[in-house]
Design a protein around this motif. Structure first.
Motif, PDB file in Angstrom:
ATOM      1  N   PRO A  97       0.822  -1.213   0.000  1.00 32.71           N
ATOM      2  CA  PRO A  97       0.000   0.000   0.000  1.00 32.71           C
ATOM      3  C   PRO A  97       0.853   1.259   0.000  1.00 32.71           C
ATOM      4  N   GLN A  98       0.353   2.310  -0.645  1.00 35.92           N
ATOM      5  CA  GLN A  98       0.991   3.620  -0.629  1.00 35.92           C
ATOM      6  C   GLN A  98      -0.022   4.681  -0.232  1.00 35.92           C
ATOM      7  N   ALA A  99      -1.071   4.257   0.474  1.00 31.77           N
ATOM      8  CA  ALA A  99      -2.124   5.191   0.836  1.00 31.77           C
ATOM      9  C   ALA A  99      -2.618   4.892   2.237  1.00 31.77           C
ATOM     10  N   VAL A 126      -4.389  10.198   2.189  1.00 31.02           N
ATOM     11  CA  VAL A 126      -3.170  10.634   1.494  1.00 31.02           C
ATOM     12  C   VAL A 126      -2.476   9.480   0.778  1.00 31.02           C
ATOM     13  N   VAL A 127      -1.632   9.850  -0.177  1.00 30.94           N
ATOM     14  CA  VAL A 127      -0.738   8.924  -0.868  1.00 30.94           C
ATOM     15  C   VAL A 127       0.682   9.361  -0.538  1.00 30.94           C
ATOM     16  N   TYR A 128       1.546   8.398  -0.223  1.00 33.36           N
ATOM     17  CA  TYR A 128       2.905   8.737   0.196  1.00 33.36           C
ATOM     18  C   TYR A 128       3.930   7.969  -0.637  1.00 33.36           C
ATOM     19  N   SER A 129       5.180   8.410  -0.545  1.00 36.74           N
ATOM     20  CA  SER A 129       6.264   7.762  -1.278  1.00 36.74           C
ATOM     21  C   SER A 129       6.411   6.313  -0.841  1.00 36.74           C
ATOM     22  N   LYS A 130       6.784   5.455  -1.770  1.00 34.33           N
ATOM     23  CA  LYS A 130       6.727   4.008  -1.563  1.00 34.33           C
ATOM     24  C   LYS A 130       7.597   3.523  -0.415  1.00 34.33           C
ATOM     25  N   ILE A 154      -3.077  14.327  -1.750  1.00 38.85           N
ATOM     26  CA  ILE A 154      -4.340  13.929  -1.128  1.00 38.85           C
ATOM     27  C   ILE A 154      -5.206  13.244  -2.188  1.00 38.85           C
ATOM     28  N   LEU A 155      -5.783  12.105  -1.814  1.00 40.06           N
ATOM     29  CA  LEU A 155      -6.625  11.339  -2.742  1.00 40.06           C
ATOM     30  C   LEU A 155      -7.944  11.026  -2.059  1.00 40.06           C
ATOM     31  N   GLU A 156      -9.008  11.681  -2.499  1.00 31.67           N
ATOM     32  CA  GLU A 156     -10.321  11.544  -1.865  1.00 31.67           C
ATOM     33  C   GLU A 156     -11.183  10.490  -2.525  1.00 31.67           C
ATOM     34  N   THR A 157     -10.706   9.889  -3.612  1.00 33.52           N
ATOM     35  CA  THR A 157     -11.444   8.830  -4.301  1.00 33.52           C
ATOM     36  C   THR A 157     -10.549   7.597  -4.393  1.00 33.52           C
ATOM     37  N   ASP A 158     -11.036   6.557  -5.085  1.00 34.84           N
ATOM     38  CA  ASP A 158     -10.233   5.354  -5.289  1.00 34.84           C
ATOM     39  C   ASP A 158      -9.484   5.363  -6.618  1.00 34.84           C
ATOM     40  N   ASP A 162      -7.274  11.275  -9.671  1.00 34.78           N
ATOM     41  CA  ASP A 162      -7.863  12.387  -8.919  1.00 34.78           C
ATOM     42  C   ASP A 162      -6.914  12.927  -7.848  1.00 34.78           C
ATOM     43  N   LEU A 163      -5.656  12.502  -7.871  1.00 32.89           N
ATOM     44  CA  LEU A 163      -4.687  12.929  -6.872  1.00 32.89           C
ATOM     45  C   LEU A 163      -4.469  14.447  -6.922  1.00 32.89           C
ATOM     46  N   LYS A 164      -4.439  15.056  -5.727  1.00 31.62           N
ATOM     47  CA  LYS A 164      -4.120  16.480  -5.599  1.00 31.62           C
ATOM     48  C   LYS A 164      -2.719  16.589  -5.003  1.00 31.62           C
TER      49      LYS A 164
END
Length: 246
Positions: A97-99, A126-130, A154-158, A162-164
């Motif tokens: 996982p990265q989220a 959130v999504v972060y570095s691996k 920040i990722l509010e969807t799957d 859509d990553l911000k």
């Protein structure tokens, strides 16, 4: 010259939890018998070995974790155990996982006399570095303590598209790899060169503001993602963008 026989039928390794590193456990390893030509054999005595644990386990007596400085505590999203077609995946095939969800933040960092608060809030997805941060097991769940700068966006969807992006990150849709050589020969998947060209679809509040532009970026920079649309995406720092193509 003396000869020796090594039988493999007597090798027995207890590898439960070995691939997942889910605890610092002793494991029985039974070595094969070694039979020199003289007729005697070494005894098959089981030895004790240790399987190293990847995550730090926080004892149940502790009720909270408060990150310091510009660090953030993220509860890691549960790894997918099935493919999209419903097939159970072995541990080795499950994507790391990265989220996750931000559950606690530090007080921020100071640069000289200037105090900089953490830009993400608790509850943010959130999504972060691996390979960022330190993994900890806390109250039966996997968490990660990492620096705010290791958060990609920040990722509010799957859907990753859509990553911000945050900070100086740039989010790019990767151009499709060339299917043929200049001479018209079809390329196999293995021989296709990894593209380093793509279209900027989102930018963080950093120095680069080229949304919609086609750019050339460093070949081995950033974090790669696969979108639900089948397209490839990459999030990298603005400094890894080398040129704008037109």
């Amino acid at each position: 010259m003396a000869t020796a026989q090594l039988t493999t039928s007597s090798i027995s390794v207890s590898a439960r939890n070995l691939s997942s590193f889910e605890g610092l456990r002793a494991s029985n390893v039974k070595f094969a018998s070694f039979k020199p030509a003289g007729g005697f054999a070494l005894s098959q005595r089981p030895l004790r070995c240790l399987v190293v644990q990847a995550a730090t386990v926080v004892a149940p007596k502790y009720t909270s974790i408060k990150p310091l400085g510009d660090r953030v505590l993220v509860k890691i999203k549960t790894v997918e155990e099935k493919s999209e077609g419903g097939i159970l995946l072995p541990s080795s095939a499950q994507t790391k996982p990265q989220a996750g969800e931000v559950v606690a933040v530090g007080e921020g960092k100071s640069i000289g006399k200037t105090k900089l608060d953490i830009s993400v809030k608790t509850g943010a997805q959130v999504v972060y570095s691996k390979y960022a941060g330190t993994e900890v097991e806390f109250h039966g769940s996997s968490h990660l303590i990492l620096k705010e700068d290791d958060i990609v966006g920040i990722l509010e969807t799957d859907d990753i598209k859509d990553l911000k992006p945050l900070n100086d990150r740039v989010f790019i849709k990767v151009a499709e790899a060339e299917e043929k050589t200049a001479g018209g020969l079809l390329l196999t998947e293995a021989s296709k060169e990894k593209p380093s060209i793509g279209t900027v679809i989102a930018v963080g509040p950093g120095p680069l503001d080229e949304e919609g532009s086609t750019v050339l970026y460093s070949k081995y920079a950033g974090n790669d993602f696969k979108g639900t649309d089948g397209a490839n995406y990459i999030a990298l720092r603005a400094s890894d963008v080398m040129a704008i193509l037109s």
